[in-house]
Design a protein around this motif. Structure first.
Motif, PDB file in Angstrom:
ATOM      1  N   ALA A  84       0.856  -1.187   0.000  1.00 58.09           N
ATOM      2  CA  ALA A  84       0.000   0.000   0.000  1.00 58.09           C
ATOM      3  C   ALA A  84       0.888   1.231   0.000  1.00 58.09           C
ATOM      4  O   ALA A  84       2.050   1.178   0.430  1.00 58.09           O
ATOM      5  N   GLY A  85       0.333   2.349  -0.491  1.00 60.85           N
ATOM      6  CA  GLY A  85       1.014   3.628  -0.411  1.00 60.85           C
ATOM      7  C   GLY A  85       0.351   4.495   0.641  1.00 60.85           C
ATOM      8  O   GLY A  85      -0.865   4.413   0.865  1.00 60.85           O
ATOM      9  N   THR A  86       1.122   5.317   1.310  1.00 60.37           N
ATOM     10  CA  THR A  86       0.550   6.187   2.344  1.00 60.37           C
ATOM     11  C   THR A  86      -0.185   7.368   1.715  1.00 60.37           C
ATOM     12  O   THR A  86       0.166   7.835   0.620  1.00 60.37           O
ATOM     13  N   ASP A  87      -1.206   7.876   2.444  1.00 58.89           N
ATOM     14  CA  ASP A  87      -1.947   9.047   1.965  1.00 58.89           C
ATOM     15  C   ASP A  87      -1.245  10.322   2.410  1.00 58.89           C
ATOM     16  O   ASP A  87      -0.100  10.287   2.907  1.00 58.89           O
ATOM     17  N   ASP A 116      -1.586  12.087   4.920  1.00 56.70           N
ATOM     18  CA  ASP A 116      -1.276  12.119   6.353  1.00 56.70           C
ATOM     19  C   ASP A 116      -0.336  10.988   6.748  1.00 56.70           C
ATOM     20  O   ASP A 116      -0.115  10.763   7.947  1.00 56.70           O
ATOM     21  N   GLY A 117       0.183  10.261   5.762  1.00 59.89           N
ATOM     22  CA  GLY A 117       1.107   9.179   6.057  1.00 59.89           C
ATOM     23  C   GLY A 117       0.438   7.877   6.465  1.00 59.89           C
ATOM     24  O   GLY A 117       1.104   6.953   6.946  1.00 59.89           O
ATOM     25  N   ARG A 118      -0.881   7.761   6.269  1.00 63.15           N
ATOM     26  CA  ARG A 118      -1.605   6.568   6.716  1.00 63.15           C
ATOM     27  C   ARG A 118      -1.734   5.543   5.580  1.00 63.15           C
ATOM     28  O   ARG A 118      -1.783   5.894   4.401  1.00 63.15           O
ATOM     29  N   TYR A 119      -1.823   4.264   5.981  1.00 67.11           N
ATOM     30  CA  TYR A 119      -1.931   3.173   5.024  1.00 67.11           C
ATOM     31  C   TYR A 119      -2.750   2.041   5.639  1.00 67.11           C
ATOM     32  O   TYR A 119      -2.958   1.974   6.851  1.00 67.11           O
ATOM     33  N   ARG A 120      -3.202   1.114   4.792  1.00 71.24           N
ATOM     34  CA  ARG A 120      -3.886  -0.104   5.234  1.00 71.24           C
ATOM     35  C   ARG A 120      -3.650  -1.193   4.186  1.00 71.24           C
ATOM     36  O   ARG A 120      -3.776  -0.949   2.978  1.00 71.24           O
ATOM     37  N   ILE A 121      -3.336  -2.413   4.666  1.00 70.19           N
ATOM     38  CA  ILE A 121      -3.128  -3.563   3.791  1.00 70.19           C
ATOM     39  C   ILE A 121      -3.961  -4.726   4.325  1.00 70.19           C
ATOM     40  O   ILE A 121      -3.761  -5.173   5.461  1.00 70.19           O
ATOM     41  N   ASP A 122      -4.908  -5.221   3.522  1.00 74.91           N
ATOM     42  CA  ASP A 122      -5.715  -6.370   3.901  1.00 74.91           C
ATOM     43  C   ASP A 122      -4.977  -7.656   3.520  1.00 74.91           C
ATOM     44  O   ASP A 122      -4.530  -7.818   2.374  1.00 74.91           O
ATOM     45  N   VAL A 123      -4.876  -8.579   4.493  1.00 71.94           N
ATOM     46  CA  VAL A 123      -4.129  -9.820   4.276  1.00 71.94           C
ATOM     47  C   VAL A 123      -4.800 -10.978   5.009  1.00 71.94           C
ATOM     48  O   VAL A 123      -5.652 -10.772   5.880  1.00 71.94           O
ATOM     49  N   LEU A 124      -4.386 -12.184   4.643  1.00 71.40           N
ATOM     50  CA  LEU A 124      -4.821 -13.362   5.366  1.00 71.40           C
ATOM     51  C   LEU A 124      -4.177 -13.401   6.743  1.00 71.40           C
ATOM     52  O   LEU A 124      -3.089 -12.832   6.952  1.00 71.40           O
ATOM     53  N   ALA A 125      -4.854 -14.023   7.706  1.00 70.03           N
ATOM     54  CA  ALA A 125      -4.306 -14.133   9.054  1.00 70.03           C
ATOM     55  C   ALA A 125      -2.943 -14.804   9.013  1.00 70.03           C
ATOM     56  O   ALA A 125      -2.712 -15.754   8.261  1.00 70.03           O
ATOM     57  N   GLY A 126      -2.011 -14.295   9.815  1.00 68.33           N
ATOM     58  CA  GLY A 126      -0.662 -14.860   9.835  1.00 68.33           C
ATOM     59  C   GLY A 126       0.303 -13.891  10.469  1.00 68.33           C
ATOM     60  O   GLY A 126      -0.091 -12.880  11.065  1.00 68.33           O
ATOM     61  N   ALA A 127       1.602 -14.186  10.347  1.00 65.49           N
ATOM     62  CA  ALA A 127       2.662 -13.338  10.891  1.00 65.49           C
ATOM     63  C   ALA A 127       3.395 -12.660   9.742  1.00 65.49           C
ATOM     64  O   ALA A 127       3.708 -13.299   8.738  1.00 65.49           O
ATOM     65  N   TYR A 128       3.708 -11.359   9.903  1.00 63.53           N
ATOM     66  CA  TYR A 128       4.278 -10.585   8.804  1.00 63.53           C
ATOM     67  C   TYR A 128       5.356  -9.622   9.288  1.00 63.53           C
ATOM     68  O   TYR A 128       5.283  -9.101  10.413  1.00 63.53           O
TER      69      TYR A 128
END
Length: 774
Positions: free
Chosen positions: A249-252, A254-266
């Motif tokens: 994802a790229g930040t907006d 205000d520097g905010r971002y969101r990435i939807d992913v499958l449950a797990g460790a990242y």
């Protein structure tokens, strides 16, 4: 010689072929070109409307007619042609009988002649199913990936509007995955490829594989600069513990971002350059091993904020030897983590690169136009380059000038005959040239010491000649001696009937090396004849029939095959010698099947069983996959007694009977046309922890058995100078290498296998080794 490739990705659906080849005079043939012709059949009947392509020195295509016949004419003469068939409603396949480009047969096209390549369709089955969400709704237009075992060839299809899919595939074993965002979800509901279920597909069989999409979570947060201001337009990446790509994802503003992913460790990382060679790992680290793993749960948002590391800048001027600014010179600033920033000089030779993370750097200057590469200050290699420090908010100045140049004139002669070698290729660093009338001149080489490498068709490569000193304005002259390859010639025949056998690949091995790489150096044609080039030495020959063959693999003996390399015939080849090893007698194959259990007695859920040692960084041949119930079947072995090898991610690499070397393995008898059962309980092995301090990122840490050079264990090391942790069978002595740099580097206590120190592996516990990488 077949080009060696690590892996080729299949586009849509792949398959394999069986073919015969002959060379005959062509009626009405163009005297300057040749023809490939043949017939494609299935169960004795013709296959019409199949697309056929021949590619090599040239390219041509045709369609099979109602009789399955095709003709591809007007092909430029040459060797290395491959024939691919794309039958209607079936995956494509290559001659002979293989789904892969790497193991396809190669044919020679002669001017005014016809090469005959007949073929039959390989057996296929169907995998079908539906991909749905938790509510039972079909998920349309999702990519479905089929990963074959053990080769790892990828084949693809897509779900339709209802989430349904269907794929016709060559028989074999497959893992099935569905694309979820940027991730692959493996059946049944796994993110880890090694935990995926393996589905066996038999001829004419339909296997149904349904899957429900796992619920998603998210990673979200805010990225700010070192001064606290929002880092707008900044890329944020997610990767799993195995470094698999998971999302972006790229930040907006205000520097905010969101990435939807499958449950797990990242791991969460932020790139500072376009090719992602410079990365910051959250929280504020440069090494992947130091990054925090963030757990994402279904339906929840994991908050990950980050402050970017401080940066500085570098600038300078690059001039020619007379002090004039040079325009268009590429500038690469390489940091201590092997990250690279790029810039370019302007018309005055000036350059500047901003946003450099604080740290230690070297500078490389490169120009296509002027054909030079050098490092600050006035050095010809990165190893010799000076280093400079970038500090927060400050600019460091790095000026440099192009080095004065000289040249090297190179001639070569044959080590056997003493005759001049007319055609060869020379490379020294980033400088290279071809010989013209037996003379190669490397012009405009920067002053200093060079060790060129020389390559010539039919000769062993000369990777590093004696050091040559280049003086400004002068030309050094050297004459090199090149050693010609020898060759092996054989005829492969049926042991019972004496009839020629096509599609058998020969591998030359030694007592200290037995690894079957992908591809084939020499494969028998329709007449059973095969010729392959080899360096001077003593060899044993391993014969491996193609997939689907009725014949079994063997070590070549004097009058027949064997399953033991120690009982194989020794073939001595001198430089330039053409050695005829006469006939190779092929017996019908048998099978070995069984269950592999771990040290705890439970079946292992993945791995491979083989008659070979691992090939570092290559899938290799001569191996089959272990399924999720620990079962395996080797179905390509000749009727002899064989040592088997077992490789998993949880136990040490070992041989049948829990032996640490193949010469000590329990031999497993194979009978033609029958199946032998052999179960193996694995020994856990000792834990080996090796650190090559100062090593570059992205290499393999490898242990080799001291007595025979076989691979005893290995693991990929992601970070520079990182610790490698893997298991090795105890009770043996090994030599250690970090394979990721230049020849002669990375060995523990030496510069190659012979000079490296031996390390004793305990039967239990662990072995820790730390040594400087050099």
């Amino acid at each position: 010689m077949r080009r060696h490739l690590l892996r080729r990705v299949g586009i849509m659906l792949l398959a394999a072929t069986v073919a015969t080849t002959g060379l005959a005079a062509a009626a009405h043939a163009d005297p300057d070109t040749g023809t490939i012709t043949g017939r494609l059949t299935d169960g004795g009947g013709p296959v019409a409307n199949a697309h056929v392509e021949a590619s090599g020195a040239g390219f041509g295509a045709a369609e099979t007619d109602a009789n399955g016949d095709y003709v591809i004419a007007d092909l430029p003469p040459g060797s290395g042609y491959q024939v691919r068939f794309s039958p209607p409603g079936r995956p494509w396949q290559y001659a002979y009988h293989t789904p892969t480009y790497e193991s396809a047969a190669e044919f020679t096209v002669a001017a005014g002649a016809t090469t005959v390549v007949n073929d039959t369709l390989i057996a296929v089955g169907t995998i079908t199913g539906r991909f749905i969400d938790a509510a039972g709704n079909g998920l349309p237009h999702r990519t479905v990936t089929f990963s074959s075992e053990p080769s790892g060839i990828w084949q693809f299809t897509e779900t339709d509007a209802t989430g349904a899919y269907q794929a016709v595939l060559p028989t074999g074993a497959y893992r099935v995955a569905f694309k979820v965002g940027s991730q692959d979800q493996y059946v049944p509901g796994e993110l880890d490829h090694s935990l995926a279920q393996i589905f066996s597909l038999a001829a004419g069989q339909t296997v149904t594989v349904d899957e429900t999409e796992l619920p998603l979570g998210a990673v979200a947060g805010r990225i700010v600069r070192a001064d606290g201001t929002p880092a707008a337009g900044t890329d944020v990446l997610l990767r799993g513990p195995d470094d698999g790509y998971a999302g972006y994802a790229g930040t907006d503003a205000d520097g905010r971002y969101r990435i939807d992913v499958l449950a797990g460790a990242y791991r969460v990382m932020i790139p500072f350059d376009s090719d992602h060679s410079v990365l910051q790992y959250v929280p504020g680290k440069r090494l992947a091993a130091e990054a925090q793993l963030f757990t994402v749960t279904a339906g929840n948002v994991t908050a990950v904020d980050e402050t970017l590391l401080p940066t500085g800048s570098a600038s300078g001027r690059f001039t020619d030897a007379a002090g004039n600014g040079m325009a268009g010179v590429e500038v690469s600033l390489i940091d201590e983590y092997a990250g690279t920033y790029s810039g370019r000089t302007d018309a005055n030779g000036d350059w500047q690169v901003d946003g450099l993370l604080v740290g230690e750097y070297s500078a490389m200057f490169f120009s296509w136009q002027h054909n030079f590469t050098q490092y600050a200050y006035g050095k010809t290699s990165r190893e010799a380059a000076d280093e400079f420090i970038v500090t927060a908010g400050q600019n460091v100045v790095v000026d440099d000038s192009r080095l004065a140049t000289g040249s090297i004139r190179i001639t070569a002669k044959n080590s056997v005959t003493g005759a001049p070698v007319a055609d060869f290729y020379v490379q020294a660093g980033s400088y290279s040239t071809d010989a013209v009338d037996g003379v190669a001149t490397l012009s405009e080489l920067p002053v200093g010491t060079w060790q060129p490498a020389v390559y010539a068709s039919g000769y062993q490569p000369l990777e590093q000649v004696a050091p040559v000193t280049v003086v400004a304005g002068q030309q050094a002259e050297i004459e090199l001696t090149l050693v010609p390859y020898g060759s092996l010639r054989a005829k492969v025949v049926d042991a019972a009937t004496g009839a020629p056998v096509a599609g058998v690949c020969l591998f030359t091995q030694t007592k200290t090396k037995f690894r079957l790489f992908e591809g084939c150096a020499g494969e028998s044609g329709a007449d059973g004849e095969v010729v392959l080039d080899v360096a001077a030495g003593t060899y044993q020959v391993f014969a491996l029939p193609g997939p689907g063959s009725a014949y079994g693999a063997q070590w070549v003996g004097l009058t027949g095959g064997t399953g033991s390399q120690d009982l194989a015939r020794n073939v001595v080849v001198a430089a330039g010698e053409r050695k005829d090893i006469h006939k190779i007698y092929m017996d019908r194959k048998g099978s070995v099947t069984g269950v592999v259990t771990g040290a705890d007695g439970a079946p292992v859920t993945s791995g491979t069983v083989a008659v070979v040692t691992p090939v570092i960084g290559d899938a290799g041949q001569g191996r089959v996959a272990v399924d999720t119930q620990g079962r395996y079947t080797l179905d390509f072995l000749g009727p002899y007694s064989w040592p088997l090898s077992f490789q998993t991610s949880t136990h040490a690499f070992q041989w049948s009977g829990a032996a640490h070397r193949r010469q000590s393995a329990t031999l497993v008898p194979v009978t033609a046309g029958q199946t032998t059962t052999f179960d193996q309980q694995l020994t856990l092995g000792a834990l080996v922890k090796v650190t090559a301090t100062g090593s570059p990122a992205g290499g393999f840490a490898v242990a080799y058995n001291n007595s025979n050079g076989d691979v005893a264990g290995f693991v990929w090391v992601q970070q520079a100078g990182g610790q490698a942790v893997y298991r090795v069978m105890g009770g043996q002595q090994v030599k250690l290498e970090y394979a990721g740099g230049l020849p002669g580097q990375g060995w523990y206590g030496g510069t190659d296998f012979d000079s490296a120190k031996t390390v004793s592996i305990p039967t239990t516990g662990e072995k820790v080794v730390v040594y400087p990488y050099s």
